[in-house]
Scaffold this motif. Structure first.
Motif, PDB file in Angstrom:
ATOM      1  N   LEU A  10       0.837  -1.214   0.000  1.00  0.00           N
ATOM      2  CA  LEU A  10       0.000   0.000   0.000  1.00  0.00           C
ATOM      3  C   LEU A  10       0.869   1.260   0.000  1.00  0.00           C
TER       4      LEU A  10
ATOM      5  N   LEU B 251     -10.585   3.741  16.036  1.00  0.00           N
ATOM      6  CA  LEU B 251      -9.525   2.856  16.549  1.00  0.00           C
ATOM      7  C   LEU B 251      -9.457   2.928  18.075  1.00  0.00           C
TER       8      LEU B 251
ATOM      9  N   ILE C 178      -6.547  -9.595  19.351  1.00  0.00           N
ATOM     10  CA  ILE C 178      -6.383  -9.445  17.899  1.00  0.00           C
ATOM     11  C   ILE C 178      -7.620  -9.958  17.170  1.00  0.00           C
TER      12      ILE C 178
ATOM     13  N   PHE D 201     -10.342  -7.423  17.577  1.00  0.00           N
ATOM     14  CA  PHE D 201      -9.999  -6.265  16.735  1.00  0.00           C
ATOM     15  C   PHE D 201     -10.402  -6.530  15.279  1.00  0.00           C
TER      16      PHE D 201
ATOM     17  N   ALA E  19     -13.509  -4.696  13.568  1.00  0.00           N
ATOM     18  CA  ALA E  19     -13.119  -3.822  12.448  1.00  0.00           C
ATOM     19  C   ALA E  19     -13.876  -4.221  11.186  1.00  0.00           C
ATOM     20  N   ASN E  20     -14.108  -5.516  11.001  1.00  0.00           N
ATOM     21  CA  ASN E  20     -14.833  -5.988   9.827  1.00  0.00           C
ATOM     22  C   ASN E  20     -16.255  -5.449   9.779  1.00  0.00           C
TER      23      ASN E  20
ATOM     24  N   PRO F  33     -16.058  -0.759   7.574  1.00  0.00           N
ATOM     25  CA  PRO F  33     -16.757  -0.545   6.294  1.00  0.00           C
ATOM     26  C   PRO F  33     -17.954   0.401   6.448  1.00  0.00           C
TER      27      PRO F  33
ATOM     28  N   ASN G  44     -12.652 -12.059   5.068  1.00  0.00           N
ATOM     29  CA  ASN G  44     -12.079 -12.077   6.418  1.00  0.00           C
ATOM     30  C   ASN G  44     -11.371 -10.791   6.780  1.00  0.00           C
ATOM     31  N   TYR G  45     -10.882 -10.077   5.776  1.00  0.00           N
ATOM     32  CA  TYR G  45      -9.965  -8.976   6.065  1.00  0.00           C
ATOM     33  C   TYR G  45     -10.447  -7.606   5.613  1.00  0.00           C
ATOM     34  N   GLN G  46     -11.719  -7.473   5.219  1.00  0.00           N
ATOM     35  CA  GLN G  46     -12.104  -6.174   4.631  1.00  0.00           C
ATOM     36  C   GLN G  46     -11.958  -5.018   5.624  1.00  0.00           C
ATOM     37  N   GLY G  47     -12.283  -5.244   6.891  1.00  0.00           N
ATOM     38  CA  GLY G  47     -12.186  -4.169   7.878  1.00  0.00           C
ATOM     39  C   GLY G  47     -10.748  -3.730   8.078  1.00  0.00           C
ATOM     40  N   ILE G  48      -9.871  -4.711   8.298  1.00  0.00           N
ATOM     41  CA  ILE G  48      -8.485  -4.306   8.559  1.00  0.00           C
ATOM     42  C   ILE G  48      -7.778  -3.852   7.273  1.00  0.00           C
TER      43      ILE G  48
ATOM     44  N   LEU H 211      -9.256  -1.931   5.110  1.00  0.00           N
ATOM     45  CA  LEU H 211      -9.630  -0.510   5.052  1.00  0.00           C
ATOM     46  C   LEU H 211      -8.828   0.312   6.064  1.00  0.00           C
ATOM     47  N   ILE H 212      -8.588  -0.267   7.262  1.00  0.00           N
ATOM     48  CA  ILE H 212      -7.746   0.449   8.245  1.00  0.00           C
ATOM     49  C   ILE H 212      -6.346   0.635   7.664  1.00  0.00           C
ATOM     50  N   ALA H 213      -5.829  -0.418   7.002  1.00  0.00           N
ATOM     51  CA  ALA H 213      -4.480  -0.319   6.420  1.00  0.00           C
ATOM     52  C   ALA H 213      -4.433   0.780   5.360  1.00  0.00           C
ATOM     53  N   VAL H 214      -5.472   0.828   4.510  1.00  0.00           N
ATOM     54  CA  VAL H 214      -5.507   1.835   3.434  1.00  0.00           C
ATOM     55  C   VAL H 214      -5.519   3.249   4.036  1.00  0.00           C
TER      56      VAL H 214
ATOM     57  N   GLY I 278      -2.661   1.440  14.904  1.00  0.00           N
ATOM     58  CA  GLY I 278      -3.622   0.669  14.101  1.00  0.00           C
ATOM     59  C   GLY I 278      -2.917  -0.201  13.067  1.00  0.00           C
ATOM     60  N   LEU I 279      -1.890   0.351  12.411  1.00  0.00           N
ATOM     61  CA  LEU I 279      -1.160  -0.428  11.403  1.00  0.00           C
ATOM     62  C   LEU I 279      -0.405  -1.596  12.038  1.00  0.00           C
TER      63      LEU I 279
ATOM     64  N   ALA J 105      -1.393  -3.198  14.683  1.00  0.00           N
ATOM     65  CA  ALA J 105      -2.438  -4.201  14.956  1.00  0.00           C
ATOM     66  C   ALA J 105      -2.843  -4.921  13.678  1.00  0.00           C
ATOM     67  N   VAL J 106      -2.939  -4.156  12.582  1.00  0.00           N
ATOM     68  CA  VAL J 106      -3.298  -4.769  11.297  1.00  0.00           C
ATOM     69  C   VAL J 106      -2.234  -5.790  10.885  1.00  0.00           C
TER      70      VAL J 106
ATOM     71  N   ALA K 289      -2.735  -8.801  12.810  1.00  0.00           N
ATOM     72  CA  ALA K 289      -4.022  -9.469  12.553  1.00  0.00           C
ATOM     73  C   ALA K 289      -4.002 -10.278  11.254  1.00  0.00           C
ATOM     74  N   PHE K 290      -3.261  -9.793  10.253  1.00  0.00           N
ATOM     75  CA  PHE K 290      -3.247 -10.497   8.970  1.00  0.00           C
ATOM     76  C   PHE K 290      -2.698 -11.901   9.140  1.00  0.00           C
TER      77      PHE K 290
END
Lengths: 335, 242
Positions: free
Chosen positions: A26, A62, A209, A212, A216-217, A221, B9-13, B15-18, B51-52, B54-55, B58-59
């Protein structure tokens, strides 16, 4: 046993690598993307406005997620429930003031309210907290006092309005015994499952985690969707139409309520925004703006919809409109 | 299919990453002020940094069972695609003069809350300060305080901002304008100083950034900077005023 341990060790090395690779990609996209597209100005304005809503609100979300994790995972079992009064009315009154100790803005309060429900709060109690906390918190009180220091009517009416709406809504929904009437199916399921099953399975860190990621999911969004809609409405609806209604004691109230709904500004600083309208709008309409905005706006409805059913949102919107308009009218005609 | 399952599974995190990467990049390039008030900078950067982290953890650490109920609709995919485009691919920029016109430059609601004052009162807040040192926000405040054009005549102003058409006389006048921001760009309120420059659209166009130096004069009973010295400038880092 040995193979399982090796597999777990391998997984623990993969976790940060996958995340770091994604974040790195990114960053590269951001650095090497073409910066100047000749987009029509309306589209460019939509992008700037929606991005600003997201960039402003995400840190608060957050923070709300972090507090929700603390409440769900790290607080001792039943601590919160033990501390709260047993009788419903005093309990809701205490919850109205919980925002004083957890001063997150309204976006961050949604994940926190979800966490509180998972730890045992009822739907009506969560709503009382969610609706009161953005107004009855020290940051909002200080900024409102700073902005309208010379007129204490506005601050007092704002605090009274936030308290009244939160407790009226809490009282109305207290009668519902079945939470399925008020909560979305997905959230109701997670209230029942999460806490009991997963508690003993993993370490607290791993569970944090997981919470979180799962929260977040749901929440993030919705925030982005709300941001896009708020950005679009800002470009599409001329604000000047509302501003022209400023001096009418009744219409000005509904104009400011509509403005609060569209602007979706953070409760912590909305007093400074309202201050700019003090010259042309009635004092009562400013009160309505400051009560309505932190509770109901485009972004908040999108976030609340992740947890509560549509009928709850309609009721909250109606009561908030009614109370904030009545208080606005009272200020206009009595002071 | 695997990609869809991954996104479920990862859409929320994601978006946080973006948004986290975009925020930190904006902070590093000192452009965060194009979106939010500077009072939020440190909080936003710290929150996004954490946040990053944590992301990153989380991945890959979640199993499918945690999110098997999440549905990735086309709306979900669209939100991710729009976010990447808006926050990472498009370059940051200020709001345009269209928004300024839509919200009304110097409409009564956009200038600071000050009662109508006499000339003496208008001058006193600035004491003996040279008028050329007044900012565009100061001038916009002064213009909102008095309708007495005589007060402004002959006074020198040196300001910068972007061009917004004056809808009341679009051929001869424009505003050198800025947005005042309380929280983020969504609440931006346009203010400006009028400039009299006949047929200005032959040389300039809306949204261009200018440094302007000139004196106030009256034309057709309207006060404006009269035919000032104009230089084109780049968009400044502090494009908004607070």
């Amino acid at each position: 046993m040995g193979r399982t341990a090796t597999k777990m060790r391998n997984n623990s090395y993969k976790i940060p690598l996958a995340g770091i690779l994604l974040i790195g990609s990114l960053i590269l996209i951001r650095i090497f993307s073409k910066h100047n597209f000749d987009l029509p100005t309306k589209i460019q304005d939509f992008i700037t406005l929606s991005s600003s809503v997201i960039i402003e609100a995400l840190p608060f979300v957050l923070l709300g997620l972090a507090l929700s994790i603390v409440v769900q995972i790290w607080l001792p079992d039943n601590l919160l429930l033990r501390l709260l009064p047993k009788r419903t009315v005093p309990r809701r009154i205490v919850l109205s003031f919980l925002g004083i100790f957890l001063p997150v803005c309204e976006c961050g309060n949604v994940p926190l309210a979800r966490g509180l429900m998972i730890r045992g709060l009822t739907v009506s109690e969560s709503l009382t907290f969610l609706l009161a906390a953005p107004i009855l918190n020290p940051i909002t009180i200080i900024t409102t006092q700073q902005a309208f220091g010379s007129d204490s009517t506005i601050l007092i009416a704002r605090l009274a309005g936030g308290f009244m709406i939160a407790n009226i809504v809490g009282w109305l929904f207290n009668g519902y015994k079945k939470s399925s009437d008020l909560l979305t199916a997905d959230f109701e399921t997670s209230c029942k499952i999460d806490h009991k099953i997963t508690n003993q399975e993993h370490s607290k860190f791993k569970r944090s985690i997981e919470v979180f990621t799962k929260e977040a999911n749901v929440i993030v969004p919705a925030l982005f969707f709300g941001g896009f809609v708020a950005g679009f409405v800002q470009v599409a609806v001329p604000r000047s139409i509302l501003v022209e209604l400023g001096s009418d004691p009744v219409l000005s109230i509904f104009a400011m309520i509509a403005l609060a709904f569209i602007v979706s500004i953070c409760a912590n600083v909305d007093a400074f925004f309202a201050l700019a309208f003090a010259n042309t709008f009635t004092t009562g309409s400013l009160v309505s703006f400051l009560i309505f905005g932190p509770i109901v706006d485009i972004k908040m409805l999108s976030l609340m919809r992740t947890t509560y059913k549509r009928r709850v949102l309609v009721t909250v919107t109606l009561i908030t409109t009614l109370v904030s308009a009545c208080l606005g009218l009272a200020v206009n005609y009595a002071f | 299919m695997r990609f869809k399952s991954w996104l479920q599974n990862y859409q929320g995190i994601t978006l946080i990453a973006v948004a986290g990467v975009a925020t930190i990049w904006l902070g590093a390039t000192r452009q965060l002020g194009l979106y939010i008030h500077p009072r939020y900078n440190i909080f936003s950067l710290v929150a996004c940094g954490i946040g990053l982290l944590a992301v990153a953890w989380a991945f890959g650490s979640i199993s499918d069972k945690n999110n098997r109920k999440n549905k990735l609709s086309y709306v979900g995919l669209l939100i991710i695609a729009l976010s990447v485009f808006n926050l990472l691919i498009i370059g940051p920029t200020t709001l345009s003069s269209d928004i300024a016109n839509q919200r009304g430059v110097n409409s009564a609601a956009n200038t600071d809350v000050l009662a109508k004052l006499s000339n003496a009162d208008v001058i006193s807040p600035f004491g003996s300060t040279s008028f050329t040192q007044l900012s565009i926000k100061d001038w916009a405040s002064l213009l909102s305080q008095t309708n007495d054009n005589a007060f402004f005549v002959g006074k020198q102003a040196s300001i910068s901002g972007f061009i917004t058409k004056d809808e009341t006389d679009p051929n001869n006048r424009f505003f050198v304008s800025r947005f005042v921001v309380s929280c983020c760009a969504v609440d931006a309120r346009p203010i400006g100083v009028p400039v009299y420059f006949p047929d200005w659209q032959r040389n300039y166009e809306p949204d261009q950034w200018l440094a302007v130096e000139g004196k106030f004069e009256v034309n057709n009973d309207k006060i404006a900077l009269y035919m000032p010295k104009i230089d084109l400038i780049d968009i400044p880092r502090d494009a908004y005023v607070y």
